[in-house]
Design an enzyme around this catalytic site. Structure first.
Site, mmCIF file in Angstrom:
data_model
loop_
_atom_site.group_PDB
_atom_site.id
_atom_site.type_symbol
_atom_site.label_atom_id
_atom_site.label_comp_id
_atom_site.label_asym_id
_atom_site.label_seq_id
_atom_site.Cartn_x
_atom_site.Cartn_y
_atom_site.Cartn_z
ATOM 1 C CG HIS A 78 -1.981 -1.025 0.990
ATOM 2 N ND1 HIS A 78 -2.706 -1.707 2.021
ATOM 3 C CD2 HIS A 78 -2.856 -1.305 0.042
ATOM 4 C CE1 HIS A 78 -3.615 -2.587 1.820
ATOM 5 N NE2 HIS A 78 -3.587 -2.305 0.382
ATOM 6 C CD GLU A 81 -0.391 0.422 4.288
ATOM 7 O OE1 GLU A 81 0.265 -0.653 4.205
ATOM 8 O OE2 GLU A 81 -1.656 0.146 4.489
ATOM 9 N NE ARG A 138 -6.372 0.250 0.566
ATOM 10 C CZ ARG A 138 -6.341 -0.089 1.541
ATOM 11 N NH1 ARG A 138 -5.746 0.179 2.775
ATOM 12 N NH2 ARG A 138 -6.751 -1.643 1.860
ATOM 13 C CG HIS A 220 -0.046 -4.096 5.151
ATOM 14 N ND1 HIS A 220 -0.870 -3.743 4.341
ATOM 15 C CD2 HIS A 220 0.494 -5.191 4.692
ATOM 16 C CE1 HIS A 220 -0.897 -4.906 3.178
ATOM 17 N NE2 HIS A 220 -0.300 -5.721 3.639
ATOM 18 C CD GLU A 293 -1.971 -3.255 9.081
ATOM 19 O OE1 GLU A 293 -1.514 -2.158 8.909
ATOM 20 O OE2 GLU A 293 -2.893 -3.417 8.177
#
Length: 327
Positions: A78, A81, A138, A220, A293
């Site tokens: 993405h 990120e 994104r 991510h 994440e």
């Protein structure tokens, strides 16, 4: 702001700035020149706009490493990120002894046993667009359809939409949860799985090496989570106990580093989402298929200050080492 974050310094990659794709790639080349006995540089394909999807393979006894089980690590799927690609790059530096001297015994033993294939930047077009035009972009950058899905005589009346969400574009319960049929949406999955150059290239490489693949790990941001399968359904898989144990080890080691708390949850507990890389690889039989994440939990969100690159990477490489002890 743009000048400050670009950090366009040729030949320098210090983890104190977020760097353009060309400097990420140059740094991979530099690592390979410094460690020719342990590394191989290759590309698994090109993006829609023609940028390389450059990987670095790292292992001891490189000539015979094809027989070793593989650990795949990717970042940057993405675009916005930014911390993800730089954390993955930090892993490459640490594995080669450029960083983390206190971890070298542990890392070197992994290089004896495994081959690492690392793709720091899997969506280079989107990343560059997020640096130059829209910081919160994104998706990929391929034209995806007409605004409001409205066209006449093959022409878009209200303008063209761009980009497909590359982490909704994998063939795992494709197009059902956490997606939109609007091609301008951030979570537009495409008309079918694997429409994007980058997801196709990743799939083809991973399937070619499926019999050897021991770990699939995708980075991510943000939210500070260790995400386990499944993302597309709430019922836990048969490997639930193993996943829970691995995730618990990862987040405990993270917290011991700088006190940051990451939650250990199944991806669907965050929100149900179809078409993710983690679920696709798990459905191909890869037991250890996980998504991280990274920082933070919302104060800065995607615009995580560059001063947090190093501590984020430090806590995650320690989480990774703790995870590997559980496999």
């Amino acid at each position: 702001y743009q000048r400050r974050v670009r950090g366009d310094v040729p030949g320098v990659f210090d983890f104190k700035n977020y760097y353009a794709v060309k400097y990420q790639h140059a740094h991979l080349d530099t690592l390979a020149k410094r460690h020719p006995d342990k590394t191989e540089i290759f590309s698994i394909g090109s993006s829609y706009e023609g940028r390389d999807m450059k990987c670095i393979k790292i292992s001891n006894d490189l000539a015979n490493s094809d027989k070793k089980p593989m650990i795949w690590i990717d970042g940057g799927i993405h675009a916005r990120e930014w911390i993800s690609s730089h954390t993955v790059m930090y892993f490459a530096d640490a594995l080669l002894g450029e960083l983390e001297p206190s971890l070298q015994t542990q890392l070197n033993s992994l290089l004896d046993k495994y081959q690492f294939v690392i793709l720091p930047m899997s969506n280079p077009d989107g990343y560059e667009f997020s640096r130059t035009h829209n910081r919160f972009w994104r998706k990929t950058r391929r034209p995806s359809g007409c605004k409001y899905n409205y066209e006449r005589n093959g022409r878009c009346i209200y303008g063209t939409c761009y980009g497909i969400d590359p982490n909704r574009n994998w063939d795992a319960d494709f197009g059902r949860n956490g997606v939109s049929s609007n091609p301008c949406s951030d979570v537009y999955p495409g008309k079918q799985p694997f429409t994007e150059n980058n997801t196709k290239a990743m799939r083809d490489y991973l399937l070619k090496h499926l019999n050897n693949l021991a770990v699939y790990l995708s980075f991510h941001s943000y939210s500070q989570l260790f995400l386990k399968p499944y993302g597309y359904k709430t019922s836990p898989p048969s490997d639930r106990a193993h996943h829970d144990s691995v995730g618990a080890a990862y987040v405990a080691a993270v917290e011991q580093t700088h006190g940051k708390q990451y939650r250990n949850i199944r991806a669907a507990e965050l929100y149900p989402a179809s078409g993710t890389s983690e679920d696709y690889m798990y459905d191909q039989g890869i037991l250890n298929s996980y998504t991280l994440e990274l920082r933070d939990t919302g104060r800065y969100g995607f615009r995580l200050p560059a001063s947090q690159i190093i501590p984020t990477a430090e806590e995650n490489i320690r989480g990774f080492l703790a995870m590997m002890k559980k496999l």
